[in-house]
Design a protein around this motif. Structure first.
Motif, short mmCIF file in Angstrom:
data_model
loop_
_atom_site.label_atom_id
_atom_site.label_comp_id
_atom_site.label_asym_id
_atom_site.label_seq_id
_atom_site.Cartn_x
_atom_site.Cartn_y
_atom_site.Cartn_z
N GLY A 57 -27.43 22.49 -15.71
CA GLY A 57 -25.98 22.44 -15.57
C GLY A 57 -25.37 21.07 -15.77
N ILE A 58 -26.10 20.16 -16.42
CA ILE A 58 -25.61 18.79 -16.53
C ILE A 58 -24.41 18.71 -17.47
CG2 ILE A 58 -27.09 18.03 -18.45
CD1 ILE A 58 -26.19 16.09 -15.22
N ARG A 59 -24.35 19.57 -18.48
CA ARG A 59 -23.18 19.57 -19.37
C ARG A 59 -21.91 19.78 -18.57
NH1 ARG A 59 -23.65 20.57 -25.11
NH2 ARG A 59 -21.43 21.00 -24.95
N THR A 60 -21.96 20.72 -17.64
CA THR A 60 -20.77 21.07 -16.87
C THR A 60 -20.38 19.93 -15.94
OG1 THR A 60 -21.50 23.37 -16.94
CG2 THR A 60 -19.78 22.81 -15.35
N ALA A 61 -21.33 19.36 -15.24
CA ALA A 61 -21.02 18.28 -14.31
C ALA A 61 -20.46 17.06 -15.03
CB ALA A 61 -22.27 17.90 -13.52
N LEU A 62 -21.06 16.68 -16.16
CA LEU A 62 -20.57 15.53 -16.90
C LEU A 62 -19.19 15.81 -17.48
CD1 LEU A 62 -23.81 14.38 -18.76
CD2 LEU A 62 -22.85 13.50 -16.62
N HIS A 63 -18.96 17.04 -17.87
CA HIS A 63 -17.64 17.48 -18.35
C HIS A 63 -16.59 17.27 -17.26
CE1 HIS A 63 -16.01 20.31 -21.60
NE2 HIS A 63 -14.97 19.92 -20.91
N GLN A 64 -16.92 17.67 -16.04
CA GLN A 64 -15.99 17.52 -14.92
C GLN A 64 -15.70 16.06 -14.63
OE1 GLN A 64 -18.34 20.71 -12.42
NE2 GLN A 64 -16.38 20.34 -11.38
N ILE A 65 -16.74 15.24 -14.65
CA ILE A 65 -16.56 13.81 -14.37
C ILE A 65 -15.61 13.19 -15.38
CG2 ILE A 65 -17.72 11.56 -14.37
CD1 ILE A 65 -20.21 13.02 -13.31
N THR A 86 -8.28 12.64 -3.76
CA THR A 86 -7.29 13.15 -4.72
C THR A 86 -7.91 13.93 -5.87
OG1 THR A 86 -7.33 11.18 -6.14
CG2 THR A 86 -5.88 11.12 -4.21
N TYR A 87 -9.24 14.06 -5.87
CA TYR A 87 -9.91 14.74 -6.99
C TYR A 87 -9.43 16.18 -7.11
CZ TYR A 87 -13.39 10.96 -7.42
OH TYR A 87 -14.01 9.77 -7.61
N LYS A 88 -9.19 16.61 -8.34
CA LYS A 88 -8.81 17.98 -8.62
C LYS A 88 -9.90 18.75 -9.34
CE LYS A 88 -3.92 16.68 -9.04
NZ LYS A 88 -2.74 16.62 -9.96
N ILE A 89 -10.78 18.04 -10.03
CA ILE A 89 -11.81 18.69 -10.85
C ILE A 89 -13.19 18.43 -10.28
CG2 ILE A 89 -12.79 18.86 -13.17
CD1 ILE A 89 -10.04 17.79 -14.19
N MET A 90 -13.49 17.19 -9.97
CA MET A 90 -14.76 16.88 -9.32
C MET A 90 -14.75 17.40 -7.89
SD MET A 90 -15.49 12.98 -10.66
CE MET A 90 -16.80 12.71 -9.43
N GLY A 91 -15.88 17.92 -7.46
CA GLY A 91 -16.00 18.43 -6.09
C GLY A 91 -15.58 19.87 -5.95
N THR A 92 -15.21 20.51 -7.04
CA THR A 92 -14.79 21.92 -6.98
C THR A 92 -15.72 22.76 -7.86
OG1 THR A 92 -13.27 21.67 -8.84
CG2 THR A 92 -12.39 21.25 -6.64
N GLN A 140 -22.32 12.13 -3.78
CA GLN A 140 -21.05 12.75 -4.12
C GLN A 140 -21.30 14.00 -4.95
OE1 GLN A 140 -17.31 10.54 -4.99
NE2 GLN A 140 -17.73 11.15 -7.08
N ILE A 141 -20.67 15.10 -4.58
CA ILE A 141 -20.86 16.37 -5.28
C ILE A 141 -19.80 16.51 -6.37
CG2 ILE A 141 -20.75 18.88 -5.06
CD1 ILE A 141 -21.92 18.60 -2.27
N VAL A 142 -20.24 16.84 -7.56
CA VAL A 142 -19.33 17.11 -8.66
C VAL A 142 -19.04 18.60 -8.74
CG1 VAL A 142 -19.01 17.00 -11.16
CG2 VAL A 142 -20.02 15.06 -9.94
N ASN A 143 -20.09 19.41 -8.73
CA ASN A 143 -19.94 20.87 -8.80
C ASN A 143 -20.77 21.49 -7.68
OD1 ASN A 143 -19.86 23.61 -9.41
ND2 ASN A 143 -19.95 23.28 -11.62
#
Length: 755
Positions: free
Chosen positions: A86-94, A201-207, A642-645
């Protein structure tokens, strides 16, 4: 030998000019040293003293990571490969979070030697630490630079501006990112000028965010290298020796060449392959070639029952990797134990595959290697080509988990494609190819010895681990099967004794607890019985299984609760948090067996003693009559920074628990002095659906603002130990040898009954 040149258009190589064409686009470039190109990620350690964060230390120019085109398209580059983690997705979010754009506007391009930074191998749970950190910091700086440029153009203070979906607003005029870049705007070194947003304030990371790689896999669309079909493509199969070291003495080539559809027979010394226009024709030609070939010689294997004694008796490089001062307590009770792990496979469900094309003096290989740059170096050496004339493009493969057959399949495709210029050649391994020729995970032996005081505390600890190497990746052409078989063979690069703090065979051999008088020694054996290399987690799986089994044995001897016994030796608050969370979620306190044959087990580790924290509790049931083990519940807690996804973290831990259950309960390479016996699934059983844990629950602990610690390999060791400890609790029998097969469990129970 007949060659057929295809007149159909093929996927063209990406050129620098073609890739960045268009006025107002951001230029792509790299600053890669030879040292970076050769760097191995198997060391398991990210250099925390580097001047720049993550892989920015290898590729410090911002346009190595981010491209903004004249039409507003945004491309993000990573040298890491999507292996199903799932690294594509996490890097995309970052990238989306730091740039302040809708994720749908970003295209993420993964490992490609013509287009992406050289980040070595995708290994050791480093992708978030290295690529995630690089993209996060690079994207934050890109955003800061473009906001500052907008402020200068508008004549306002940058602090008055903000970004919404890639548009700088708040001034007299809105300016989109693509209006603020030209050819050299971001062809600058990273300087740390970008201020990252407050994690609150993150809207994409952590969700939770949908996996970008899943839709194609679920719908049957081309997703894997096994699915790749190029116009005019032909099919190849490789004929391997019956045993390692055998030499091709005779071969009736004419008979094979006369078969329907056969286009070529490629022979180079002891390397032999067939090429046909149809895939099944290639399979038939392979079978015929096997019958037409006579091999001599070969390397005899030891008896399987002798492997652990042989490992311990072999010449070894001995290193004391950990030593602490003696405490004040006096041992009144002493425990000793010996644990063993057999050779194990990556057991990729889909056998390895690669596609090669040699055209106009340039070679392109599509492959699921974990390291496009290192594999390119090895293939270039194999073919006596300049590295610049070889391009490797990563595509996902149906199975990975370390150094499996991917690099060798890529070398096969390259070697055969050179013999058929202009013809795309697909090399698909067969099941027996994968089982017999992939590099296995090393067999290992651990001996542990510890003393307990009258208060039930550990007062001394001795731990020795014996292992073969855990990385023989290319690197060099001699690390490829083809490199050993060609007429002028290459020498294997001497295996590396991977040092601490992460280690190879000794990864996680240092106890994570505050133990006085501890001494840990690794015995590194290079006289390899079988071909071995990196299997997911390297030595961590075995060492955590051994160490955490032994800790449970000591807790039992001390009359203490296993969880409380561990907590008493843990000072790190983050470690205590994951242990407490897993125990609480499991309902450890007050648990009672719901029926005879049930047991519970607990284990903890911090992967590499410097990465993610993970604790696992297991409830299982043993059926003595059959030796079957059924895992009813697995409960885990993980802290990977820190959690990205969050869903990605859960998926990785769930997958690690299932994979570890398979290793622990079923997997062992079978062999005799004459050959490898595990040539198919019947002789190398893996976990099936009816043995998957009935329930898996994971609690990720988020640490906003903390560094990424990686997740993928932290659950395997604790799961194995928790299973072992639960079996002991259920049966009263301590089994120290992997795997926990029904036969082994029945034997242990029978021996206990009559002892």
């Amino acid at each position: 030998m007949t060659h057929h040149r295809s007149s159909s258009p093929l996927i063209p190589p990406i050129t620098r000019r073609g890739f960045v064409a268009g006025a107002g686009s951001l230029t792509l470039s790299f600053a890669l040293s030879g040292r970076a190109a050769a760097q191995s990620e198997e060391s398991g350690v990210v250099d925390q003293t580097a001047e720049l964060p993550g892989s920015l230390s290898k590729a410090p120019f911002l346009d190595s990571w981010i491209r903004i085109a004249a039409d507003g398209a945004i491309t993000v580059f990573t040298g890491k490969a999507e292996l199903g983690q799932g690294i594509r997705t996490a890097l995309h979010q970052i990238a989306a979070e730091m740039l302040g754009v809708d994720p749908q506007r970003i295209e993420l391009l993964t490992a490609d030697t013509d287009a992406t930074p050289n980040e070595g191998y995708t290994a050791a749970s480093h992708s978030m630490e290295e690529s995630g950190s690089a993209i996060m910091n690079a994207a934050a700086e890109v955003r800061a630079i473009l906001v500052q440029r907008a402020a200068e153009r508008l004549g306002v203070d940058a602090e008055t501006l903000r970004v919404e979906d890639g548009v700088v607003i708040g001034g007299p005029e809105d300016l989109a990112y693509n209006m603020l870049v030209d050819g050299e705007t971001l062809h600058v070194r990273y300087e740390g000028r970008g201020r990252k947003p407050d994690p609150a304030t993150y809207k994409i990371m952590g969700t939770p965010f949908p996996r970008t790689d899943i839709p194609a896999k679920l719908t049957g669309a081309p997703a894997y290298v096994q699915d790749l079909r190029l116009p005019g493509m032909v099919h190849a199969r490789v004929i391997r020796p019956p045993v390692s070291g055998a030499r091709l003495a005779e071969f009736d080539q004419a008979a094979v060449e006369a078969m329907p559809g056969v286009m070529a027979v490629v022979r180079n010394g002891n390397y032999l392959a067939v090429v046909a226009s149809g895939e099944y024709q290639a399979v038939e030609a392979k079978r015929a070639a096997e019958g037409a070939a006579r091999w001599t010689g070969g390397i005899a294997l030891p008896e399987r029952s002798e492997i652990y004694d042989r490992l311990q008796a072999s010449a070894a490089e001995e290193t004391v990797i950990h030593e602490t001062d003696a405490g004040s307590g006096f041992p009144v009770k002493r425990l000793k134990a010996r644990y063993t792990r057999p050779f194990q496979m990556h057991s990729s469900i889909g056998p390895s595959c690669a596609v090669g094309l040699f055209e106009d003096g340039r070679l392109t290989v599509w492959t699921h290697t974990q390291g496009v740059y290192p594999d390119r170096k090895a293939i270039a050496e194999l073919l006596s080509m300049e590295e610049s004339a070889v391009r490797l493009i990563h595509m996902p493969g149906a199975g990975c988990y370390g150094h499996n057959g991917a690099d060798d399949a890529a070398a096969d495709a390259a070697l055969i494609a050179i013999a058929l210029p202009g013809q795309p050649v697909r090399v698909q391994w067969m099941r027996e190819d994968e089982h017999l020729w992939e590099p296995y995970g090393s067999a290992m032996v651990v001996e542990a010895n510890a003393g307990l005081s009258s208060e039930g505390k550990i007062v001394d600890w001795t731990y020795d681990v014996w292992s073969y190497p855990h990385s023989t990746r290319p690197g060099g052409a001699g690390n490829l099967i083809a490199g050993n078989l060609v007429a002028d063979p290459f020498r294997l690069t001497p295996p590396t004794n991977i040092p601490q703090p992460a280690g190879g065979g000794d990864r996680n051999a240092v106890p994570p607890y505050d133990i006085p008088g501890a001494r840990v020694t690794k015995h590194f054996v290079t006289d390899m019985t079988l071909r071995v290399s990196a299997l997911r987690g390297l030595g961590a799986f075995m060492n955590v299984f051994s160490l955490e089994s032994f800790v449970d044995e000591l807790a039992e001897a001390a009359g203490g609760d296993p969880v409380a016994f561990r907590l008493a030796m843990l000072d790190d608050p983050r470690a205590r948090d994951v242990v407490t969370a897993a125990a609480t979620d499991f309902g450890w306190d007050g648990w009672t067996a719901p029926a005879p044959g049930f047991g519970r087990g607990f284990a903890y580790a911090r992967y590499k003693n410097l990465a993610a924290y993970c604790a696992v509790a297991i409830e299982l049931q043993v059926t003595p009559e059959t030796g079957a083990i059924r895992i009813h519940r697995a409960v885990s807690s993980v802290d990977s920074g820190q959690i990205v996804n969050p869903n990605g973290v859960r998926n990785q831990i769930e997958g690690g628990i299932v994979q570890s259950a398979s290793w622990t309960l079923f997997e062992e390479v079978l062999y005799s002095p004459d050959r490898i016996e595990s040539r198919d699934w019947s002789a190398y059983p893996i976990l099936r659906f009816d043995a998957v844990p009935a329930s898996v629950r994971v609690r990720p602990i988020d640490r906003p603002g903390e560094p990424f610690l990686g997740t993928g390999e932290c659950a395997q060791g604790p799961t194995a130990a928790a299973i072992a400890n639960a079996v002991r609790d259920a049966t009263g029998v301590r089994i120290r040898d992997l795997p926990y097969s029904p036969k082994r469990l029945q034997t242990a129970l029978r021996e206990t009954e009559f002892s």
